[in-house]
Design a protein around this motif. Structure first.
Motif, mmCIF file in Angstrom:
data_model
loop_
_atom_site.group_PDB
_atom_site.id
_atom_site.type_symbol
_atom_site.label_atom_id
_atom_site.label_comp_id
_atom_site.label_asym_id
_atom_site.label_seq_id
_atom_site.Cartn_x
_atom_site.Cartn_y
_atom_site.Cartn_z
ATOM 1 N N PRO A 95 -4.110 13.930 1.197
ATOM 2 C CA PRO A 95 -3.481 14.151 -0.310
ATOM 3 C C PRO A 95 -2.029 14.085 -0.453
ATOM 4 C CG PRO A 95 -5.334 15.613 0.175
ATOM 5 C CD PRO A 95 -4.870 15.028 1.508
ATOM 6 N N ALA A 96 -1.856 13.642 -1.691
ATOM 7 C CA ALA A 96 -0.363 13.285 -1.761
ATOM 8 C C ALA A 96 -0.200 13.639 -3.458
ATOM 9 C CB ALA A 96 0.407 12.376 -1.314
ATOM 10 N N PRO A 97 0.825 13.878 -3.946
ATOM 11 C CA PRO A 97 1.188 13.918 -5.361
ATOM 12 C C PRO A 97 0.946 12.460 -5.872
ATOM 13 C CG PRO A 97 2.494 15.569 -4.337
ATOM 14 C CD PRO A 97 1.845 14.582 -3.402
ATOM 15 N N LEU A 98 0.296 12.480 -7.203
ATOM 16 C CA LEU A 98 0.003 10.974 -7.707
ATOM 17 C C LEU A 98 1.546 10.166 -7.757
ATOM 18 C CD1 LEU A 98 -2.647 11.602 -10.226
ATOM 19 C CD2 LEU A 98 -2.818 10.657 -7.815
ATOM 20 N N ASP A 99 2.542 11.099 -8.169
ATOM 21 C CA ASP A 99 3.743 10.300 -8.273
ATOM 22 C C ASP A 99 4.445 9.834 -7.179
ATOM 23 O OD1 ASP A 99 3.885 10.863 -11.133
ATOM 24 O OD2 ASP A 99 5.398 12.742 -10.684
ATOM 25 N N GLY A 129 1.056 -1.122 0.092
ATOM 26 C CA GLY A 129 -0.026 -0.102 0.121
ATOM 27 C C GLY A 129 0.821 1.378 0.099
ATOM 28 N N THR A 130 0.516 2.391 0.751
ATOM 29 C CA THR A 130 0.900 3.604 0.597
ATOM 30 C C THR A 130 1.037 4.223 2.176
ATOM 31 O OG1 THR A 130 -0.899 4.808 0.035
ATOM 32 C CG2 THR A 130 0.182 3.981 -1.897
ATOM 33 N N ASP A 131 0.824 3.187 3.223
ATOM 34 C CA ASP A 131 0.698 4.001 4.357
ATOM 35 C C ASP A 131 1.986 4.234 4.927
ATOM 36 O OD1 ASP A 131 1.271 1.152 4.199
ATOM 37 O OD2 ASP A 131 0.309 0.627 6.172
ATOM 38 N N GLN A 132 2.993 4.187 4.445
ATOM 39 C CA GLN A 132 4.285 5.147 4.936
ATOM 40 C C GLN A 132 4.239 6.461 4.590
ATOM 41 O OE1 GLN A 132 3.954 3.534 1.998
ATOM 42 N NE2 GLN A 132 5.996 3.268 0.921
ATOM 43 N N LEU A 133 3.093 6.986 3.910
ATOM 44 C CA LEU A 133 2.921 8.419 3.408
ATOM 45 C C LEU A 133 2.303 8.999 4.499
ATOM 46 C CD1 LEU A 133 2.203 8.546 -0.401
ATOM 47 C CD2 LEU A 133 4.402 8.904 0.717
ATOM 48 N N PRO A 134 2.146 10.268 4.798
ATOM 49 C CA PRO A 134 1.459 11.064 6.065
ATOM 50 C C PRO A 134 -0.047 10.902 5.360
ATOM 51 C CG PRO A 134 3.048 12.386 5.071
ATOM 52 C CD PRO A 134 3.171 11.234 4.326
ATOM 53 N N ASP A 193 -13.592 0.811 5.505
ATOM 54 C CA ASP A 193 -12.733 1.856 5.746
ATOM 55 C C ASP A 193 -13.334 3.053 5.068
ATOM 56 O OD1 ASP A 193 -10.778 3.671 5.867
ATOM 57 O OD2 ASP A 193 -9.263 2.470 5.186
ATOM 58 N N PRO A 194 -14.013 3.858 5.975
ATOM 59 C CA PRO A 194 -14.629 5.238 5.270
ATOM 60 C C PRO A 194 -13.755 5.841 4.606
ATOM 61 C CG PRO A 194 -15.279 4.703 7.624
ATOM 62 C CD PRO A 194 -14.242 3.702 7.493
ATOM 63 N N ALA A 195 -12.674 5.748 4.788
ATOM 64 C CA ALA A 195 -11.723 7.052 3.746
ATOM 65 C C ALA A 195 -11.271 6.515 2.453
ATOM 66 C CB ALA A 195 -10.360 6.895 4.534
ATOM 67 N N LEU A 196 -12.162 5.220 2.048
ATOM 68 C CA LEU A 196 -12.022 4.721 0.693
ATOM 69 C C LEU A 196 -13.306 4.947 -0.078
ATOM 70 C CD1 LEU A 196 -10.345 1.332 1.516
ATOM 71 C CD2 LEU A 196 -9.223 3.589 0.556
ATOM 72 N N GLU A 197 -14.098 5.667 0.223
ATOM 73 C CA GLU A 197 -15.393 6.211 -0.273
ATOM 74 C C GLU A 197 -15.026 6.709 -1.611
ATOM 75 O OE1 GLU A 197 -19.214 6.450 -1.105
ATOM 76 O OE2 GLU A 197 -18.699 6.000 1.104
ATOM 77 N N ALA A 242 -7.891 10.043 -1.170
ATOM 78 C CA ALA A 242 -7.799 11.563 -1.165
ATOM 79 C C ALA A 242 -7.433 12.371 -2.003
ATOM 80 C CB ALA A 242 -6.954 11.731 0.118
ATOM 81 N N SER A 243 -6.405 11.888 -3.230
ATOM 82 C CA SER A 243 -5.870 12.580 -4.080
ATOM 83 C C SER A 243 -6.706 12.717 -5.570
ATOM 84 C CB SER A 243 -4.607 12.214 -4.140
ATOM 85 O OG SER A 243 -3.895 12.378 -2.622
#
Length: 386
Positions: A118-122, A110-115, A185-189, A152-153
């Motif tokens: 939103p984050a840039p797609l790259d 996944g990407t859970d090492q990021l804050p 996971d509500p964040a994945l709406e 989020a992005s």
């Protein structure tokens, strides 16, 4: 053994435990279906993060029943207490255990090492790439987990296509895609670019069609059997549908004239022996045996995953403790407190009715001790051993 179990209305109800069911264990793979259990992790009660011995022993239990292990998924508290640093070690250790046991394994990237946020797609794609390298180095099939940061992005289905289109061609082996609904996971709406599930499914199918040779399958966790069946029928040949529907798995795995679902399920963690028995009956063409093994587990599953669904992990760990797979009922981040006493008491009752406690005396003793800690005494003549 007799206990008094609390109900939501504050009453205590006498309960007499039944006999356990005996499920023969075989590590041989299933012939007719591919099946993974999304495995929980065992916290270290002395203040570290994980009890590695107990965590890995539970994976060996799953392999001993012929199930594959789905590692570092949401059942392992990804996004709910388990950080990337520990997850990375979990993937590496489980990969080594899988090789030693000859067991099938997939691992979440996944990407859970990021804050959070939103984050840039790259940056999101690069985070996926970092985790994919860890999974592939462990010798596991990757599961491209749904990303909170991407949800989020991304603004359009094209944003998802751009990220996944960058990742899939790089893979050493085909991956499993992952559609986790907002009940988990509500964040994945709105994942795949739309809150309209028909539009989201169309975007997912377009992505799979463009990269079918790099897609082993897709895990769907929407708790909607009709929608899963419709999507399953529209997949390209050779791409599996892994059901993540913990409410309707017996009918989806059994299938119909147009096909069937394979399985990647959190509920297979606590019901592993019964699930394995059902799948072996299916291999043998024994429809009655399939139903007999699975039917008693379904009330348990529907209670375990009731709203708020994302707290199902608490029940999974509770049952693992009662069944003797770990020494304590503690969870990463204190998540053992996420379900009510009556909810867990009912879970105990349903697991016992399904015959899932191999040692009823141990389960009863632990349940009595836990109830006492919750302020619910089990007095002599009021729930003592029969």
């Amino acid at each position: 053994m007799k206990l008094e179990l609390p109900r939501a209305d504050g009453t205590l109800v006498p309960y007499t435990m039944g006999e356990p069911r005996v499920f023969a264990a075989s590590a041989a793979p299933f012939a007719s279906r591919v099946a993974y259990a999304a495995a929980h992790v065992v916290a270290d009660p002395f203040g570290g993060t994980l009890d590695w011995d107990a965590t890995l022993a539970f994976r060996r239990h799953l392999w001993a029943h012929g199930l594959g292990v789905a590692e570092a998924m949401d059942t392992a508290q990804r996004g709910m207490g388990l950080d990337w640093a520990v997850t990375r070690e979990l993937i590496a250790r489980s990969g080594r255990e899988a090789r030693a046991a000859g067991g099938r394994i997939v691992c979440g990237a996944g990407t859970d090492q990021l804050p959070p946020g939103p984050a840039p797609l790259d940056a999101i794609a690069a985070a996926y790439e970092e985790q994919l390298a860890v999974v592939e180095d462990a010798g596991a099939v990757p599961v491209l987990m749904a990303s909170r940061q991407l949800a989020a992005s991304a603004r359009t289905p094209g944003d998802y296509a751009a990220v996944y289109g960058r990742l899939l061609p790089q893979l050493r082996r085909p991956a499993v895609l992952h559609w986790l609904g907002p009940m988990f996971d509500p964040a994945l709406e709105g994942y795949w670019g739309s809150a309209d599930l028909d539009a989201a499914a169309a975007a997912l199918l377009d992505l799979i069609g463009a990269h079918a040779s790099k897609v082993d399958g897709v895990k769907i966790s929407l708790l909607d059997a009709g929608r899963e069946i419709d999507l399953r029928r529209r997949l390209p040949g050779g791409v599996r549908l892994y059901t993540g529907d913990d409410f309707n798995y017996p009918e989806l795995i059994r299938g119909d004239a147009s096909g069937h679902s394979d399985a990647l399920l959190g509920v297979f963690d606590p019901i592993a022996p019964a699930a394995a028995a059902a799948l072996r009956a299916l291999d043998a063409g024994d429809a009655a045996g399939y139903e007999d093994a699975f039917a008693p587990t379904l009330p348990l599953a529907r209670h375990l995953f009731e709203t708020p669904t994302f707290y199902y992990k608490t029940g999974v760990v509770f049952l693992a403790w009662l069944a003797g797979h770990q020494r304590h009922f503690r969870m990463v981040g204190g998540l053992e407190s996420a379900r009510s006493v009556p909810h867990l008491a009912r879970l105990f009752e349903l697991a016992d009715a399904a015959g899932l406690f191999p040692d009823p005396e141990l389960a009863a003793g632990r349940m009595r001790a836990w109830l006492t800690v919750q302020g619910i005494e089990q007095g002599i003549g009021r729930g003592g051993a029969a």
